[in-house]
Design an enzyme around this catalytic site. Structure first.
Site, short mmCIF file in Angstrom:
data_model
loop_
_atom_site.label_atom_id
_atom_site.label_comp_id
_atom_site.label_asym_id
_atom_site.label_seq_id
_atom_site.Cartn_x
_atom_site.Cartn_y
_atom_site.Cartn_z
N HIS A 139 18.76 10.07 -12.23
CA HIS A 139 19.96 9.78 -11.44
C HIS A 139 20.66 11.06 -11.00
CE1 HIS A 139 19.55 5.64 -11.99
NE2 HIS A 139 19.84 5.62 -13.27
N ARG A 179 10.74 0.18 -2.40
CA ARG A 179 10.01 -0.16 -3.64
C ARG A 179 10.95 -1.01 -4.50
NH1 ARG A 179 8.06 5.59 -3.19
NH2 ARG A 179 5.78 5.55 -3.30
N ARG A 181 8.87 -4.13 0.09
CA ARG A 181 7.57 -4.35 -0.55
C ARG A 181 7.76 -5.25 -1.76
NH1 ARG A 181 4.17 0.55 -3.04
NH2 ARG A 181 5.73 0.41 -4.69
N ASN A 211 -1.08 7.43 -1.66
CA ASN A 211 -1.10 7.83 -3.08
C ASN A 211 -2.18 7.06 -3.80
OD1 ASN A 211 1.23 9.04 -2.19
ND2 ASN A 211 2.61 7.62 -3.21
N ASP A 212 -2.21 5.76 -3.58
CA ASP A 212 -3.24 4.95 -4.22
C ASP A 212 -4.57 5.04 -3.48
OD1 ASP A 212 -2.38 3.71 -6.63
OD2 ASP A 212 -0.89 2.64 -5.45
N ARG A 242 -4.38 9.16 -10.29
CA ARG A 242 -3.34 9.98 -9.65
C ARG A 242 -2.40 10.63 -10.65
NH1 ARG A 242 0.17 5.25 -6.48
NH2 ARG A 242 2.10 6.34 -6.93
N CYS A 269 2.94 5.27 4.26
CA CYS A 269 4.15 5.39 3.45
C CYS A 269 3.89 6.13 2.15
CB CYS A 269 4.78 4.02 3.20
SG CYS A 269 3.70 2.91 2.31
C1 PEP Z 1 1.12 4.58 -2.26
O1 PEP Z 1 0.30 4.17 -3.08
O2 PEP Z 1 0.89 5.51 -1.45
C2 PEP Z 1 2.47 4.00 -2.21
C3 PEP Z 1 3.31 4.28 -1.25
O3 PEP Z 1 2.82 3.16 -3.22
P1 PEP Z 1 3.23 3.65 -4.69
O4 PEP Z 1 3.31 5.17 -4.67
O5 PEP Z 1 4.53 3.00 -4.97
O6 PEP Z 1 2.11 3.13 -5.52
MG MG Z 2 0.67 2.32 -4.15
#
Ligand code: PEP
Ligand code: MG
Length: 593
Positions: free
Chosen positions: A201, A308, A344, A466-467, A477, A514
């Site tokens: 925070h 999120r 989401r 990211n995923d 990751r 994203c």
């Molecule tokens: C991603 O996977 O790129 C994503 C935006 O979702 P998160 O990072 O919340 O898994």
């Molecule tokens: Mg993801």
């Protein structure tokens, strides 16, 4: 550990987490929060009632103090963070905390302090086991409430930051949201803490107030004496104690340069993200807390590309119901209007754990019951969320986004449940946007391979790089041992991105990114050349990405992508890209290679 004062050695340099950029130079104000150590002792049955009463009183006083903090907040930027205080109030009502501690006093015949300590230890153990940095740091909320309760139980002072006499850098073990709300912002020029990271925070608040912060220094409070001159560089995470004259001069120059660059970037905030030959991209913000909407708006985001929703499910024993979610989504949607907010649905599981949802132990959580798989299994929870999102769509433009889709069956089932929720809401007299756009996250190789089919079913695609990188390259990751293999520019990743863009284009729908890749200025031309319509990122990155987009022609980015796709390895792609970027933007990418 001996504290440092002005006569001791100069230029002692500490390295922590640069959590909010910028440079601050000033004297330190140490918030003394010597941790109170609760003492457990056995009590006689006759003492039980008094201990339970003392515990209840402490809860009551703590609530009142937090209510007072809320009432005292006038600054709009801080007002956006008030929900954190609400979270703390909710924790004070949490059954596990209150009833759990009272049962320990009664059942185990121990004093209130001891019972509280045992309960808090239980909470902490749950948070400790979480790998995700963001979720793990929500533990600090429990710590902060626990500390407040404890101080009230034993009658200790709650030192506050309202009494600052001069401009100061605040040095603390940790800062609770109540501390930061109450502080006199005109006098706080920086934050230094022993604990906390980029998603704490303190970090979020410091960024939204534009105050430099270096967190996670471990021993700052042990080392720094009140009034000691300090320099903090929130960009690099460096803190210099008792700086020499030459350090002062060096950082004064850096501060001026930083502020000059910020002013220059500020000029981009109101401009469109458009190339020299008129190709327009939409830049949106990623939001985890409602409070981040303010930052997104300030940085010129044209909506939220990824909200999120996991945050709402944290810090609680149960899960949020429809009404609570509706109010939370509505606040974000109203604040962002007329720009869209992409909500989401719950992405729980994998590395994202929430206390209120008990997921069974899995050998491979990243490949297990996460995201949409969980929601489709727990339909009641899912429908609560769908209904809340639909109802929020009555207050602005909402888009819904389903995470971790692997096949058509999942999206078709999501749409059926949407229809069912819409019919029920209509029957109950609720309004919603019946044209609300439905999108899916492309995060798995299977979704990439059938993106052409998926694109027929939805209104937009959003790539979660990211995923996607994790699953595409088979690299956890969060695993530091294979982090060197996490290569966003891997030829396989570039081809996956290209395939998804083409699928969206032939279906005539929008495609965005994203994941973190969207926020990296180095990749901006690649993503432009591939043909993304939308890039959604941490809002503070928007001006930097926009500055690059506005200085190129779309055609040159398409040529660049063709060249990059001819490289066989990620280092080759990177080298070529860096050379191009250095040539095109020597002031932004001063590579030495
Ligand atoms: C991603 O996977 O790129 C994503 C935006 O979702 P998160 O990072 O919340 O898994
Ligand atoms: Mg993801």
């Amino acid at each position: 550990m001996e504290k440092i004062n002005r006569t001791t050695i100069e230029d002692i340099t500490l390295y922590g987490i640069g959590a909010s950029p910028g440079i601050a130079i000033g004297s330190s104000y140490v918030l003394d929060r010597t941790r109170i150590k609760p003492v457990e002792r056995s009590i006689a049955p006759a003492e039980v009632e008094a201990e339970v009463q003392a515990f209840r009183n402490a809860v009551g006083i703590s609530k009142k103090q937090l209510e007072d903090v809320k009432r005292g907040v006038a600054d709009r930027r801080l007002a956006e963070h008030l929900h954190i205080i609400d979270t703390h109030l909710l924790i004070l009502e949490d059954q596990l905390l209150v009833d759990g501690s009272i049962s320990l006093i009664e059942g185990e015949l121990i004093n209130a302090e001891g019972a509280l300590k045992r309960t808090l230890d239980k909470f902490r153990a749950v948070f400790e086991s979480i790998e995700d940095e963001y979720l793990r740091e929500r533990r600090s909320d429990v710590d902060s409430v626990g500390e407040r309760l404890l101080r009230n139980l034993i009658g200790a002072d709650q030192q506050s930051l309202t009494e600052l006499e001069q401009k100061s850098v605040i040095v603390a073990h940790d800062l609770s949201p109540a501390d930061t709300m109450q502080m006199d912002k005109t006098r706080v020029i920086g934050f230094i803490t022993d604990v906390g990271g980029r998603t704490s925070h303190t970090a979020i608040l410091a960024r939204s107030l534009g105050i430099p912060a270096v967190l996670g220094l471990e021993s700052a409070t042990a080392l720094i004496r009140e009034g000691l001159p300090v320099i903090i560089d929130g960009t690099s995470g460096t803190v210099i104690l008792n700086p020499s004259e030459s350090s002062f001069r060096e950082y004064l120059d850096k501060k001026q340069l930083y502020e000059y660059r910020e002013r220059e970037l500020h000029g981009y905030r109101g401009l469109a993200a458009e190339t020299l030959d008129g190709f327009r991209v939409t830049l949106r913000g990623n939001v985890e807390l409602a409070a981040e909407v303010e930052l997104a708006l300030r940085e010129g985001a044209e909506g939220v590309g990824l909200y999120r929703t996991e945050f709402l499910y944290m810090n609680r024993a149960g899960t949020p119901g429809e009404e609570e979610q509706y109010l939370a989504y509505r606040a974000v949607v109203e604040r962002m209007a007329p720009h869209p907010v992409t909500i989401r649905t719950l992405d729980v599981g994998g590395d994202k754990l929430v206390a209120g949802i008990d997921l069974s132990d899995e050998a491979n959580p990243a490949l297990g019951l996460r995201a949409i798989r969980f929601s489709l299994q727990e339909e009641t929870l899912f429908i609560d969320q769908l209904r809340a999102i639909l109802r929020a769509s009555n207050h602005g433009k909402v888009r819904i986004l389903f995470p971790m889709i692997t096949g058509l069956a999942e999206i078709r089932r999501c749409k059926e449940l949407m229809q069912k929720s819409m019919a029920a809401l209509t029957a109950e007299g609720h309004s919603f946007d019946a044209q609300l756009q439905i999108g899916i996250m492309i995060e798995t190789p299977s979704a990439v391979l059938i993106s052409e089919l998926l694109a027929q079913e939805v209104d937009f695609l959003s790539i979660g790089t990211n995923d996607l990188i994790q699953y595409c390259l088979a690299i956890d990751r969060g695993n530091e041992h294979v982090a060197y293999l996490y290569e966003p520019l891997h030829p396989a990743v570039l081809r996956a991105l290209q395939m998804v863009c083409r699928a969206a284009q032939s279906a005539g729908i929008e495609v965005g990114i994203c994941g973190e890749m969207a926020a990296e200025p180095l990749y901006a031309l690649v993503l432009l050349g591939l043909g993304f319509d939308e890039l959604s990122m941490n809002a503070s990155c928007i001006p930097r990405v926009k500055r690059i987009i506005r200085q190129v022609r779309r055609v040159e980015t398409v040529e660049l992508v063709t060249e990059l796709l001819q490289c066989g390895t990620a280092p080759e792609v990177l080298q070529h890209l860096e050379e191009v970027m250095q040539r095109r933007f020597p002031d932004i990418f001063p590579f030495t290679a």
